[in-house]
Design a protein around this motif. Structure first.
Motif, mmCIF file in Angstrom:
data_model
loop_
_atom_site.group_PDB
_atom_site.id
_atom_site.type_symbol
_atom_site.label_atom_id
_atom_site.label_comp_id
_atom_site.label_asym_id
_atom_site.label_seq_id
_atom_site.Cartn_x
_atom_site.Cartn_y
_atom_site.Cartn_z
ATOM 1 N N ILE A 24 22.135 17.297 13.823
ATOM 2 C CA ILE A 24 22.441 17.142 12.548
ATOM 3 C C ILE A 24 21.284 17.423 11.576
ATOM 4 O O ILE A 24 21.161 18.110 10.702
ATOM 5 C CB ILE A 24 23.052 15.730 12.233
ATOM 6 N N TYR A 25 19.987 16.774 12.096
ATOM 7 C CA TYR A 25 18.796 16.805 11.202
ATOM 8 C C TYR A 25 18.517 18.401 11.060
ATOM 9 O O TYR A 25 17.881 18.867 9.994
ATOM 10 C CB TYR A 25 18.003 16.138 11.768
ATOM 11 N N GLU A 28 20.758 19.901 8.363
ATOM 12 C CA GLU A 28 20.257 19.818 7.099
ATOM 13 C C GLU A 28 18.956 20.497 6.842
ATOM 14 O O GLU A 28 18.744 20.823 5.860
ATOM 15 C CB GLU A 28 20.226 18.363 6.911
ATOM 16 N N PHE A 45 24.508 16.906 3.066
ATOM 17 C CA PHE A 45 24.992 15.804 4.079
ATOM 18 C C PHE A 45 25.782 16.723 4.995
ATOM 19 O O PHE A 45 26.805 17.112 4.672
ATOM 20 C CB PHE A 45 25.648 14.790 3.198
ATOM 21 N N ASP A 213 19.019 12.484 16.471
ATOM 22 C CA ASP A 213 19.670 12.104 15.253
ATOM 23 C C ASP A 213 19.426 10.565 14.917
ATOM 24 O O ASP A 213 18.826 10.369 13.885
ATOM 25 C CB ASP A 213 21.010 12.185 15.126
ATOM 26 N N HIS A 216 15.729 10.397 13.942
ATOM 27 C CA HIS A 216 15.622 10.956 12.355
ATOM 28 C C HIS A 216 16.319 10.195 11.466
ATOM 29 O O HIS A 216 16.208 10.557 10.380
ATOM 30 C CB HIS A 216 15.975 12.399 12.391
ATOM 31 N N ASP A 218 19.414 9.393 11.341
ATOM 32 C CA ASP A 218 20.700 9.828 10.976
ATOM 33 C C ASP A 218 21.842 8.859 11.615
ATOM 34 O O ASP A 218 22.321 9.500 12.968
ATOM 35 C CB ASP A 218 21.223 11.465 11.445
ATOM 36 N N SER A 221 25.695 9.868 12.300
ATOM 37 C CA SER A 221 25.919 11.186 13.006
ATOM 38 C C SER A 221 25.539 10.583 14.468
ATOM 39 O O SER A 221 26.263 11.125 15.530
ATOM 40 C CB SER A 221 25.044 12.267 12.684
ATOM 41 N N SER A 222 24.743 10.117 14.655
ATOM 42 C CA SER A 222 24.129 9.428 16.108
ATOM 43 C C SER A 222 25.506 8.610 16.503
ATOM 44 O O SER A 222 25.642 8.967 17.770
ATOM 45 C CB SER A 222 23.001 8.802 15.912
#
Length: 251
Positions: A24-25, A28, A45, A213, A216, A218, A221-222
């Motif tokens: 995810i990161y 983005e 997002f 994630d 980071h 998130d 998402s994780s």
């Protein structure tokens, strides 16, 4: 370049990344990098199934785009190509038509041929059998079952049923074929064969991405990624358990 064109390029790149197993990161970061390359500041997002981008237009009005991602797989070669594309744009922005054409070309590429992927699935099962102290005979059977699992998973996915059903059917096939093999050749070790043949189904990439994630920040998402990995494992083990509960008495 117009703001909506910049958003088209960014959302296209993000879609390809997310649909092919990217973290995810990374999605983005890539979207933000592309927008900044064209002088546009964007708020992004991303969830494992959706991309949200908002920018402020020249008149001060916010512009938003939402992209739903319904199909996801793992193709890290596509991820690498989009990463290279975004870095190239950052160094020297290219026209809208050229950018979209490049991204569409990446999206159309289907990665490695089916025959090679099928062979690698069998080799994976073969190697894991030996790693788990199985015999060469066990490894050969796992090699065949691994390929059968991969074929069945591809066929079921094309039907269009929900994702976890693919893994459930794969578990059924792994255990069912193993039971039949041991019935014909009693010297085989059924448990090593089953464990080795289902290794290609385990969600290693999803689990790794979920951990990345989380590191980071998130968290949502994780959690989604970990839940997906857990459901995948449960689906496979459910298929294996059903067959073993019915088939072990037949051996």
């Amino acid at each position: 370049m117009k703001i909506n064109q910049v958003m088209d390029i960014a959302i296209k790149a993000g879609k390809i990344l997310l649909a092919n197993g990217s973290e995810i990161y990374r999605v983005e970061d890539t979207i933000g990098r592309i927008c900044r390359s064209y002088g546009v500041e964007a708020e992004c997002f991303v969830l494992p199934t959706s991309i949200f981008i908002t920018v402020t237009g020249k008149d001060g009005e916010p512009l938003s785009v939402v992209k739903r991602i319904s199909e996801r797989t793992v193709d890290l070669s596509c991820v690498e190509k989009v990463n290279s594309f975004s870095r190239r744009i950052q160094e020297s922005p290219i026209p809208y038509e050229e950018a979209m054409e490049t991204l569409e070309k990446i999206e159309r590429e289907k990665g490695y041929k089916f025959g090679l992927r099928l062979f690698v699935a069998g080799v994976t099962a073969f190697v894991y059998t030996l790693l788990f102290k199985g015999t060469v005979q066990d490894a050969v059977v796992a090699f065949i079952i691994g390929m059968l699992i991969y074929i069945s998973k591809e066929k079921v996915s094309r039907i269009g049923v929900f994702k976890f059903f693919e893994y459930f059917v794969s578990g059924l096939i792994a255990a069912g074929m193993s039971v039949i093999a041991v019935k014909i050749f009693p010297f085989l070790n059924i448990y090593r064969i089953i464990i080795s043949s289902i290794m290609i189904l385990l969600p290693g990439v999803s689990t790794t991405n979920a951990l990345k994630d989380a590191l980071h920040g998130d968290i949502v998402s994780s959690q989604f990624g970990m839940a997906e990995a857990i459901f995948t494992v449960v689906s496979v083990t459910a298929g294996v358990a059903i067959v073993l509960s019915l088939g072990l008495g037949w051996i």
